[in-house]
Scaffold this motif. Structure first.
Motif, PDB file in Angstrom:
ATOM      1  N   TYR A 120       0.840  -1.191   0.000  1.00 61.05           N
ATOM      2  CA  TYR A 120       0.000   0.000   0.000  1.00 61.05           C
ATOM      3  C   TYR A 120       0.877   1.242   0.000  1.00 61.05           C
ATOM      4  O   TYR A 120       1.913   1.284   0.635  1.00 61.05           O
ATOM      5  CB  TYR A 120      -0.921   0.026   1.221  1.00 61.05           C
TER       6      TYR A 120
ATOM      7  N   GLY B   1     -13.332  -2.951   8.445  1.00 60.89           N
ATOM      8  CA  GLY B   1     -12.765  -2.666   7.138  1.00 60.89           C
ATOM      9  C   GLY B   1     -11.930  -1.395   7.130  1.00 60.89           C
ATOM     10  O   GLY B   1     -11.371  -1.018   6.103  1.00 60.89           O
TER      11      GLY B   1
ATOM     12  N   SER C 159      -6.007  -4.010  11.495  1.00 64.42           N
ATOM     13  CA  SER C 159      -4.940  -5.023  11.658  1.00 64.42           C
ATOM     14  C   SER C 159      -3.555  -4.415  11.479  1.00 64.42           C
ATOM     15  O   SER C 159      -2.638  -4.682  12.256  1.00 64.42           O
ATOM     16  CB  SER C 159      -5.119  -6.154  10.648  1.00 64.42           C
TER      17      SER C 159
HETATM   18  P1  ADP Z   1     -10.578  -4.136  10.120  1.00 66.77           P
HETATM   19  O1  ADP Z   1      -9.793  -5.095  10.986  1.00 66.77           O
HETATM   20  O2  ADP Z   1     -10.526  -2.732  10.619  1.00 66.77           O
HETATM   21  O3  ADP Z   1     -11.979  -4.590   9.874  1.00 66.77           O
HETATM   22  P2  ADP Z   1      -8.692  -4.902   8.122  1.00 66.77           P
HETATM   23  O4  ADP Z   1      -7.487  -4.674   8.929  1.00 66.77           O
HETATM   24  O5  ADP Z   1      -9.136  -6.308   7.889  1.00 66.77           O
HETATM   25  O6  ADP Z   1      -9.901  -4.087   8.707  1.00 66.77           O
HETATM   26  O7  ADP Z   1      -8.496  -4.147   6.731  1.00 66.77           O
HETATM   27  C1  ADP Z   1      -9.502  -4.142   5.748  1.00 66.77           C
HETATM   28  C2  ADP Z   1      -8.895  -4.147   4.373  1.00 66.77           C
HETATM   29  O8  ADP Z   1      -8.238  -2.914   4.107  1.00 66.77           O
HETATM   30  C3  ADP Z   1      -7.851  -5.227   4.175  1.00 66.77           C
HETATM   31  O9  ADP Z   1      -8.060  -5.818   2.924  1.00 66.77           O
HETATM   32  C4  ADP Z   1      -6.548  -4.463   4.240  1.00 66.77           C
HETATM   33  O10 ADP Z   1      -5.539  -5.116   3.549  1.00 66.77           O
HETATM   34  C5  ADP Z   1      -6.920  -3.131   3.604  1.00 66.77           C
HETATM   35  N1  ADP Z   1      -6.050  -2.030   4.040  1.00 66.77           N
HETATM   36  C6  ADP Z   1      -5.603  -1.775   5.296  1.00 66.77           C
HETATM   37  N2  ADP Z   1      -4.808  -0.683   5.313  1.00 66.77           N
HETATM   38  C7  ADP Z   1      -4.756  -0.212   4.045  1.00 66.77           C
HETATM   39  C8  ADP Z   1      -4.083   0.903   3.419  1.00 66.77           C
HETATM   40  N3  ADP Z   1      -3.334   1.741   4.117  1.00 66.77           N
HETATM   41  N4  ADP Z   1      -4.275   1.071   2.100  1.00 66.77           N
HETATM   42  C9  ADP Z   1      -5.059   0.224   1.395  1.00 66.77           C
HETATM   43  N5  ADP Z   1      -5.695  -0.839   1.911  1.00 66.77           N
HETATM   44  C10 ADP Z   1      -5.542  -1.075   3.222  1.00 66.77           C
END
Ligand code: ADP
Length: 714
Positions: free
Chosen positions: A15, A42, A46
């Protein structure tokens, strides 16, 4: 250290930029502060602990209640080249021992554990022998009794942290935290409230809709048909309802799976696996499904029945669109579901909790009836103020016109009275009105009523749907005894007496396609599936839909270009670059792109998920050009309420607009009289004391003008 964090974001995760809140959260942890991170599902929580885990020396512990999720989370980390493992009840004691041994050797950067482990003295003793710089507490609301998923073993986290010689930093992460849950988390995990990173609860890629008074099955079938290549979840309230829907969809040839607590563990995990692997596109389930679902390409979530509260709803609906692509959350409302939920609350809760649960249910029901922005309703429920209308939801974009149904309503009400009130339910009343020959009708002598058959031009189902609508408007009342029965409440009486009128919007809401895919997308999706099968992981772990779409938009031809795709880090380039580049080149040979176009992004059918900045000012411009509210609504494809709210917003910001002409002279004295009775604190009581023709908007404008006058006087 932050520089290093950015570097890792790029090389491991592929990213180019941090999302809102991520940088701040990571910085806070790297400065050694206990931190709470509140982001919607989303939102990218993580990465907020995974990147610090890479930067800090030693092993980061991640406490998570979602056992079924751990494997996928670890697989996803391994995919990008980060060493991680998990210990929970799904692995043998021997395997757990071996993993602990390797953890002590320093072979992992992250170790995921279920909270119950912390109750084991021996396990904590083992942890004491490791260098643990950070403890991430995922789904941190589970620590609070106020939360909806209280897990007693979360209370052991703090005592574990106290015992560790390394004095780790704590990071709590959650998506659903009302203010008192947040306080609880901070208090129990010793986090200074100042170290709160909160991004706001709005999900900008989600479109919320409520569909009322409509044939739900028909709607659902048409919806699934329109979106047959997209993955979706259908939530129903009971196991029986899940089984019924499942059978029906199977009969229609839909690739569907089902999931509820009445099925065996083996069946459930098989169904879940098939859904994760994209073998089935639709999953019909009770709320038991989803806690452990990380599948990022779920394009829609339909609630076939009303959920029990806003917390559950937002969590379940929020499983759509984790990859950030436009996705839809639809709730199909019927008043009888309120009864089902009341019954479930009655069965399961202790007395004290019951009042609280019923209150929460009422907020859920109000969500279905509000005419304002749905996303805004949700965010304000979670304590966020000053948010703007989303301009995507079914209320913000509702342009259906209303038509008068006073006559039909009077017929229905009069029939309810003639049948004796509080004796019979909706179905029988509809049968009487449509002149059914049903045995029961003869038995009760209802064919002699003057209202027998007066709505015979409509089907019993249509009349029943109309009654649903009247119930939702509190024009027909429902007495909740052993069976729900109908009566005429005060609002209904006014209509019978001709003191008030009723209108309804055209009943049918058409289902739409969520997105149109790029012609290359399908090919890339198949390739992703092949690779996933080969590697034994779910397809979204290889690449998210949003990465595939970015490939379609950028059409990379070299490794260098492939690295520019969102979600492609160095390891993924090495592992899959060649295969994907080949597929893209093959496609381009068959479908050459004209030079001038460069790339071939296909726009989604729905309008861009993100609303325009300063949208209210665009409305004001049209208003100044002399357009009325209705014209602006049509031109901008926004609902009347949204346009009205824009005008109010302009006035509140002191922009050049005179709202006074929008309240007719005769309304003024009526509103004034109502305020004398009902006070000016709340809108609803005022509205109830004025004739129907006086809208909420007029009341709001009146109150605004009054406030302004007051300010001048002071
Ligand atoms: P949460 O735990 O908050 O529900 P996730 O950590 O599973 O969300 O992240 C959701 C999605 O966003 C994943 O597919 C992740 O890879 C993507 N993602 C996280 N950070 C970024 C970023 N900085 N740029 C683009 N995509 C990202």
């Amino acid at each position: 250290m932050l520089q290093q964090a950015k570097q890792y974001l790029h090389t491991y995760f592929g990213y180019s930029e941090f999302r809102k809140g991520q940088e701040q959260a990571i910085e806070s942890v790297l400065q050694g502060e206990n931190t709470i991170c509140v982001m919607p599902t989303g939102g990218g929580k993580s990465i907020c602990y995974q990147i610090p885990a890479l930067v800090l020396d030693g092993l980061t512990i991640v406490v998570s209640p979602l056992i079924s999720l751990m494997k996928d989370q670890v697989d996803a980390l391994l995919q990008v080249g980060i060493s991680a493992t998990y210990i929970n009840s799904s692995i043998s004691a021997k395997e757990a021992g071996e993993r602990l041994f390797r953890a002590k050797e320093g072979q992992y950067k992250l170790l995921y554990i279920a909270p119950e482990r912390l109750e084991s003295y021996a396990f904590v003793e083992e942890l004491k022998r490791m260098n643990i710089p950070l403890v991430a507490v995922d789904e941190a609301h589970c620590i609070s009794q106020w939360g909806h998923d209280f897990r007693p073993s979360y209370r052991y986290i703090q005592s574990m942290v106290q015992q560790l010689p390394s004095k780790p930093i704590i990071m709590a992460l959650t998506a659903t935290a009302t203010p008192n849950v947040r306080d609880d988390i901070c208090h129990l995990l010793h986090i200074n409230e100042k170290q709160t990173v909160m991004t706001g609860f709005e999900r900008e890629n989600l479109t919320f809709s409520v569909v009322k008074g409509q044939d739900r099955l028909k709607y659902l079938q048409s919806y699934i048909k329109n979106n047959q290549n997209e993955a979706g979840i259908i939530y129903a309230a009971t196991r029986k309802a899940v089984d019924k829907l499942y059978d029906l969809l199977v009969a229609k040839g839909v690739q569907v799976g089902k999931y509820h607590a009445g099925m065996s563990d083996a069946d459930r995990s098989e169904e879940q696996e098939r859904f994760l692997q994209d073998d089935t596109t639709v999953m019909v389930a009770t709320s038991a499904f989803g806690m452990g679902i990380d599948k990022s390409n779920i394009r829609y979530v339909v609630h076939f029945q009303l959920p029990k509260n806003m917390e559950s709803y937002y969590q379940e609906a929020g499983r759509a669109g984790r990859d950030g692509l436009p996705s839809e959350c639809t709730l199909l409302y019927s008043s009888q579901d309120v009864q089902v939920q009341r019954y479930l609350i009655d069965q399961s809760s202790d007395r004290e909790r019951m009042t609280q649960e019923l209150e929460k249910l009422q907020f859920m029901v109000d969500y279905c009836h509000t005419e304002n922005c749905l996303q805004q309703y949700i965010t304000s429920y979670f304590g966020e103020t000053n948010t703007e209308a989303c301009e995507r939801c079914s209320n913000c974009t509702d342009q259906r016109t209303s038509f008068d149904i006073t006559k039909e309503t009077q017929m229905i009400l009069s029939c309810v009275i003639r049948m004796g009130q509080k004796k019979y339910g909706k179905t029988l009343t509809a049968q009487v009105l449509t002149g059914s020959q049903n045995q029961k009708i003869k038995q009760f002598g209802f064919e002699k009523l003057t209202t027998y058959g007066i709505l015979k031009d409509m089907s019993a189902k249509q009349v029943s749907d109309l009654m649903e609508y009247l119930i939702s408007q509190e024009i027909v009342g429902v007495e909740h005894g052993q069976y729900p029965t109908l009566y005429v409440p005060p609002k209904g009486k006014d209509i019978l007496l001709g003191k008030a009128t009723v209108s309804r919007k055209e009943a049918v809401v058409e289902t739409k396609k969520i997105a149109v895919d790029h012609p290359l997308f399908d090919a890339l999706r198949s390739l992703r599936r092949e690779i996933a099968e080969r590697e034994g992981v779910p397809p979204f772990v290889i690449f998210s839909d949003s990465s595939l779409k970015d490939m379609c938009a950028k059409l990379p031809r070299t490794g260098e270009e492939f690295l520019q795709v969102n979600g492609v880090g160095e390891l993924k380039l090495k592992k899959y670059g060649e295969e994907f580049l080949q597929a893209i080149t093959g496609f381009l040979e068959e479908n050459p792109v004209p030079e001038s176009e460069g790339s071939m992004e296909v726009k989604p059918v729905r309008k861009a998920a993100k609303k325009e900045k300063d949208s209210h000012k665009l409305t004001l411009e049209l208003f100044h050009q002399g357009l009325g509210i209705k014209d602006i609504s049509q031109k901008r494809e926004l609902s009347i309420t949204t346009v009205e709210n824009h005008l109010l917003q302009c006035a509140e910001q002191g922009l050049d607009i005179d709202l006074a002409p929008l309240v007719p002279a005769e309304a003024i004295s009526l509103i004034q009289a109502a305020i004398e009775v009902a006070g000016n604190e709340k809108l609803k009581p005022i509205k109830e004391n004025v004739p129907d023709e006086i809208s909420y908007f007029m009341i709001k404008v009146f109150l605004f003008l009054q406030r302004q006058k007051q300010m001048h006087l002071n």
